[in-house]
Design a protein around this motif. Structure first.
Motif, PDB file in Angstrom:
ATOM      1  N   LEU A   6      25.000 119.781  34.534  1.00 34.10           N
ATOM      2  CA  LEU A   6      24.560 121.029  33.920  1.00 34.10           C
ATOM      3  C   LEU A   6      23.612 120.807  32.742  1.00 34.10           C
ATOM      4  O   LEU A   6      22.920 121.738  32.324  1.00 34.10           O
ATOM      5  N   GLY A   7      23.613 119.602  32.200  1.00 32.50           N
ATOM      6  CA  GLY A   7      22.794 119.331  31.033  1.00 32.50           C
ATOM      7  C   GLY A   7      23.387 119.881  29.749  1.00 32.50           C
ATOM      8  O   GLY A   7      22.674 120.404  28.886  1.00 32.50           O
ATOM      9  N   ILE A   8      24.695 119.764  29.618  1.00 34.68           N
ATOM     10  CA  ILE A   8      25.388 120.190  28.400  1.00 34.68           C
ATOM     11  C   ILE A   8      26.205 119.009  27.878  1.00 34.68           C
ATOM     12  O   ILE A   8      26.796 118.262  28.660  1.00 34.68           O
ATOM     13  N   ALA A   9      26.205 118.813  26.567  1.00 37.18           N
ATOM     14  CA  ALA A   9      26.869 117.652  25.979  1.00 37.18           C
ATOM     15  C   ALA A   9      28.366 117.903  25.784  1.00 37.18           C
ATOM     16  O   ALA A   9      28.813 119.046  25.698  1.00 37.18           O
ATOM     17  N   VAL A  10      29.129 116.823  25.718  1.00 35.51           N
ATOM     18  CA  VAL A  10      30.528 116.877  25.278  1.00 35.51           C
ATOM     19  C   VAL A  10      30.535 116.446  23.815  1.00 35.51           C
ATOM     20  O   VAL A  10      30.171 115.312  23.498  1.00 35.51           O
ATOM     21  N   SER A  11      30.913 117.348  22.914  1.00 33.04           N
ATOM     22  CA  SER A  11      30.837 117.039  21.483  1.00 33.04           C
ATOM     23  C   SER A  11      32.129 116.473  20.922  1.00 33.04           C
ATOM     24  O   SER A  11      32.137 115.891  19.845  1.00 33.04           O
ATOM     25  N   GLY A  12      33.237 116.648  21.658  1.00 34.91           N
ATOM     26  CA  GLY A  12      34.504 116.138  21.147  1.00 34.91           C
ATOM     27  C   GLY A  12      35.673 116.602  21.981  1.00 34.91           C
ATOM     28  O   GLY A  12      35.517 117.284  22.998  1.00 34.91           O
ATOM     29  N   THR A  13      36.848 116.208  21.532  1.00 32.01           N
ATOM     30  CA  THR A  13      38.102 116.623  22.158  1.00 32.01           C
ATOM     31  C   THR A  13      39.176 116.554  21.074  1.00 32.01           C
ATOM     32  O   THR A  13      38.883 116.231  19.913  1.00 32.01           O
ATOM     33  N   GLY A  14      40.412 116.857  21.421  1.00 30.57           N
ATOM     34  CA  GLY A  14      41.460 116.818  20.408  1.00 30.57           C
ATOM     35  C   GLY A  14      42.848 116.869  21.011  1.00 30.57           C
ATOM     36  O   GLY A  14      43.021 117.220  22.181  1.00 30.57           O
ATOM     37  N   VAL A  15      43.828 116.497  20.197  1.00 31.01           N
ATOM     38  CA  VAL A  15      45.224 116.506  20.617  1.00 31.01           C
ATOM     39  C   VAL A  15      46.072 117.166  19.535  1.00 31.01           C
ATOM     40  O   VAL A  15      45.617 117.388  18.416  1.00 31.01           O
ATOM     41  N   LYS A  16      47.309 117.445  19.880  1.00 32.87           N
ATOM     42  CA  LYS A  16      48.296 117.952  18.925  1.00 32.87           C
ATOM     43  C   LYS A  16      49.185 116.789  18.502  1.00 32.87           C
ATOM     44  O   LYS A  16      49.681 116.040  19.353  1.00 32.87           O
ATOM     45  N   ASN A  17      49.383 116.629  17.204  1.00 35.17           N
ATOM     46  CA  ASN A  17      50.230 115.531  16.705  1.00 35.17           C
ATOM     47  C   ASN A  17      50.787 115.910  15.349  1.00 35.17           C
ATOM     48  O   ASN A  17      50.348 116.891  14.736  1.00 35.17           O
TER      49      ASN A  17
ATOM     50  N   GLU B  49      59.985 107.365  14.747  1.00 31.73           N
ATOM     51  CA  GLU B  49      59.874 107.324  16.208  1.00 31.73           C
ATOM     52  C   GLU B  49      58.883 108.379  16.700  1.00 31.73           C
ATOM     53  O   GLU B  49      58.059 108.111  17.575  1.00 31.73           O
ATOM     54  N   ARG B  50      58.958 109.567  16.120  1.00 31.81           N
ATOM     55  CA  ARG B  50      58.031 110.630  16.501  1.00 31.81           C
ATOM     56  C   ARG B  50      56.610 110.251  16.140  1.00 31.81           C
ATOM     57  O   ARG B  50      55.677 110.454  16.925  1.00 31.81           O
ATOM     58  N   ARG B  51      56.410 109.695  14.956  1.00 39.07           N
ATOM     59  CA  ARG B  51      55.059 109.326  14.526  1.00 39.07           C
ATOM     60  C   ARG B  51      54.496 108.222  15.414  1.00 39.07           C
ATOM     61  O   ARG B  51      53.311 108.242  15.787  1.00 39.07           O
ATOM     62  N   GLU B  52      55.325 107.257  15.767  1.00 38.52           N
ATOM     63  CA  GLU B  52      54.866 106.166  16.635  1.00 38.52           C
ATOM     64  C   GLU B  52      54.490 106.686  18.017  1.00 38.52           C
ATOM     65  O   GLU B  52      53.504 106.222  18.613  1.00 38.52           O
ATOM     66  N   LEU B  53      55.253 107.645  18.519  1.00 39.34           N
ATOM     67  CA  LEU B  53      54.907 108.244  19.811  1.00 39.34           C
ATOM     68  C   LEU B  53      53.573 108.976  19.714  1.00 39.34           C
ATOM     69  O   LEU B  53      52.730 108.871  20.617  1.00 39.34           O
ATOM     70  N   ASP B  54      53.357 109.685  18.618  1.00 36.20           N
ATOM     71  CA  ASP B  54      52.104 110.409  18.469  1.00 36.20           C
ATOM     72  C   ASP B  54      50.911 109.463  18.360  1.00 36.20           C
ATOM     73  O   ASP B  54      49.828 109.754  18.877  1.00 36.20           O
ATOM     74  N   VAL B  55      51.086 108.333  17.678  1.00 36.64           N
ATOM     75  CA  VAL B  55      50.006 107.341  17.630  1.00 36.64           C
ATOM     76  C   VAL B  55      49.709 106.827  19.047  1.00 36.64           C
ATOM     77  O   VAL B  55      48.550 106.710  19.455  1.00 36.64           O
ATOM     78  N   LYS B  56      50.762 106.552  19.795  1.00 39.05           N
ATOM     79  CA  LYS B  56      50.596 106.087  21.176  1.00 39.05           C
ATOM     80  C   LYS B  56      49.885 107.152  22.010  1.00 39.05           C
ATOM     81  O   LYS B  56      48.981 106.825  22.808  1.00 39.05           O
ATOM     82  N   ARG B  57      50.261 108.404  21.827  1.00 41.11           N
ATOM     83  CA  ARG B  57      49.631 109.497  22.556  1.00 41.11           C
ATOM     84  C   ARG B  57      48.151 109.625  22.193  1.00 41.11           C
ATOM     85  O   ARG B  57      47.294 109.782  23.062  1.00 41.11           O
ATOM     86  N   VAL B  58      47.849 109.556  20.893  1.00 39.03           N
ATOM     87  CA  VAL B  58      46.453 109.661  20.472  1.00 39.03           C
ATOM     88  C   VAL B  58      45.617 108.538  21.082  1.00 39.03           C
ATOM     89  O   VAL B  58      44.500 108.769  21.564  1.00 39.03           O
ATOM     90  N   LYS B  59      46.146 107.336  21.084  1.00 37.68           N
ATOM     91  CA  LYS B  59      45.413 106.214  21.670  1.00 37.68           C
ATOM     92  C   LYS B  59      45.138 106.462  23.153  1.00 37.68           C
ATOM     93  O   LYS B  59      44.042 106.168  23.661  1.00 37.68           O
TER      94      LYS B  59
END
Length: 339
Positions: free
Chosen positions: A114-125, A133-143
Motif C-alpha cells: 500500500l505504500g504506508i509505513a509502520v511507525s511503531g507498536t506497543g504492549v501492555k506491561n 515474578e510479574r515484572r520478569e514475565l513482562d520483560v520476557k513478554r516485551v522481548k
C-alpha cells in the motif's frame, strides 16, 4: 516518612521551567511531518473482532484498519500488538510462533504494497508491580513482542512504566522507579538494540505523569536505545486523576529532546474531561525542537460520548479522519512562524 517507615523519599518534582531553561529552543522547522494512526483509535471495534463478539462495536480487523489508514491519507500506522491474534496482556502468546510471525510478516507485506509505513507498536506491561515474578514475565513478554516488531518492520516498541503500586507509601516513588522500573526498561532497551527496535516508555498518568518524572527515569536508566512516547493526553500532577489546570504544553515541550514517538490525543487533560487540545500550540512547540519523527494520533471514547463506537453502525471512520484533517491543517498552518 509514611506508615511508620523511615527514610522514605517523598517525590518532590523539579519545576518544568528548569528543564525548559536547560534546553533552549532551536531553529524553527518549516517542513512536513509524517502523520500516523495509532490502532487504539479503533480499540472497541478491534476488540470486538479479537473477541469474536457480536455485541457492542462493529468488528474490524487489523488489515482493514491498515487499508482505512491508507485511504484516509495517513502516512503511517502504529500497529498495537494487542491486535495481533495470539497477544495476551498477562501471559506469553496464546498462539504458535509460526502463526504470530506469519501475521506480522503479512502486516509488513500489506503496508509495503500500500505504500504506508509502520511507525511503531506497543504492549501492555507493569514494571512497577511489587511482584518480581510479574515484572520478569513482562520483560520476557516485551522481548518476545520486540521480535514481532522487528518482523513487521516497526522501529519503536511502546511500553508502560506501570500503575502506582499499593506499596508506594512504604517505599516512595524514587525507590520503586530505581529498583523496579529502570532495570526492566534497561533489559528491554538492550534487547531492542540487538533487534534494531527502539524502546519508548509512555507517560500514561501512572508512575510517570510529569516531565520531571520522565526525565529522571530516562536519565537514571541512561540507555541510548530508550526514549519517550510523548503522550499529549497524560501530563498531570503525580497521582491526580486528571490533568485539568496543568501546564500540559510546557511538559510536552520539556520532554521533546527525549521523544522517539508520539500519541496525540484530542483531550490533554484526559478522556473524561472537556478541554480540547490546541493543535497549533502543540505543533509550534514541536517545530522549535529537533523532533522529525512520525506524529501518530489516537482517538479515545468514554461512556456517554456522542458517537461512541458501540452506538455506531460502522467503525468511527469519520471521527478518526476528521481528527487527522485537524492535525494536518494545524501542521500546515504552523509551517509559517508566527510573530
Amino acid at each position: 516518612m509514611s506508615n511508620g517507615q523511615e527514610n522514605v523519599q517523598v517525590y518532590e518534582p523539579v519545576p518544568t521551567s528548569r528543564y525548559l531553561a536547560d534546553h533552549p529552543r532551536g531553529s524553527y522547522y518549516t517542513g512536513d511531518y509524517k502523520l500516523g494512526l495509532n490502532f487504539y483509535s479503533f480499540s472497541h471495534n478491534l476488540n470486538s473482532w479479537m473477541n469474536g463478539s457480536t455485541d457492542g462495536a462493529t468488528p474490524i480487523d487489523t488489515m482493514q484498519v491498515i487499508r482505512f489508514a491508507k485511504d484516509a491519507g495517513f502516512d503511517a500506522v502504529d500497529v498495537t500488538s494487542y491486535y495481533i491474534p495470539g497477544y495476551d496482556n498477562a501471559s506469553m502468546p496464546t498462539k504458535s510462533d509460526r502463526e504470530i510471525f506469519e501475521y506480522a510478516a503479512n502486516i509488513r507485506k500489506l503496508c509495503e504494497e500500500l505504500g504506508i509505513a509502520v511507525s511503531g507498536t506497543g504492549v501492555k506491561n507493569d514494571f512497577a508491580d511489587p511482584s518480581q515474578e510479574r515484572r520478569e514475565l513482562d520483560v520476557k513478554r516485551v522481548k518476545y513482542w520486540i521480535d514481532v516488531a522487528a518482523e513487521m518492520g516497526a522501529p519503536v516498541m511502546r511500553v508502560f512504566n506501570g500503575a502506582v503500586p499499593q506499596d508506594i507509601e512504604a517505599h516512595g516513588w524514587e525507590k520503586i522507579a530505581r529498583e523496579r522500573i529502570i532495570p526492566a526498561l534497561q533489559q528491554c532497551a538492550e534487547y531492542g538494540a540487538s533487534k534494531g527496535v527502539v524502546v519508548g516508555m509512555q507517560n500514561h498518568g501512572d508512575m510517570v505523569c510529569t516531565a520531571d518524572q520522565v526525565i529522571r527515569i530516562l536519565q537514571w536508566a541512561d540507555h541510548p536505545n530508550l526514549g519517550l512516547i510523548n503522550d499529549t493526553g497524560f501530563f498531570r500532577n503525580f497521582r491526580d486523576r486528571t490533568g485539568l489546570d496543568y501546564a500540559w504544553y510546557d511538559d510536552i515541550e520539556a520532554v521533546l529532546p527525549y521523544t522517539v514517538n508520539f500519541q496525540v490525543k484530542r483531550k490533554p487533560a484526559g478522556a473524561n474531561t472537556d478541554a480540547l487540545i490546541d493543535l497549533d500550540e502543540l505543533f509550534t512547540r514541536i517545530r522549535y525542537s529537533s523532533y522529525r519523527g512520525c506524529i501518530p494520533l489516537e482517538t479515545l471514547w468514554v461512556n456517554g460520548d456522542a458517537n461512541h463506537p458501540k452506538d455506531l453502525n460502522e467503525p468511527p471512520f469519520g471521527q478518526v479522519a476528521d481528527f487527522l484533517n485537524q492535525i494536518r491543517a494545524a501542521s500546515e498552518r504552523t509551517k509559517t512562524k508566527s510573530s
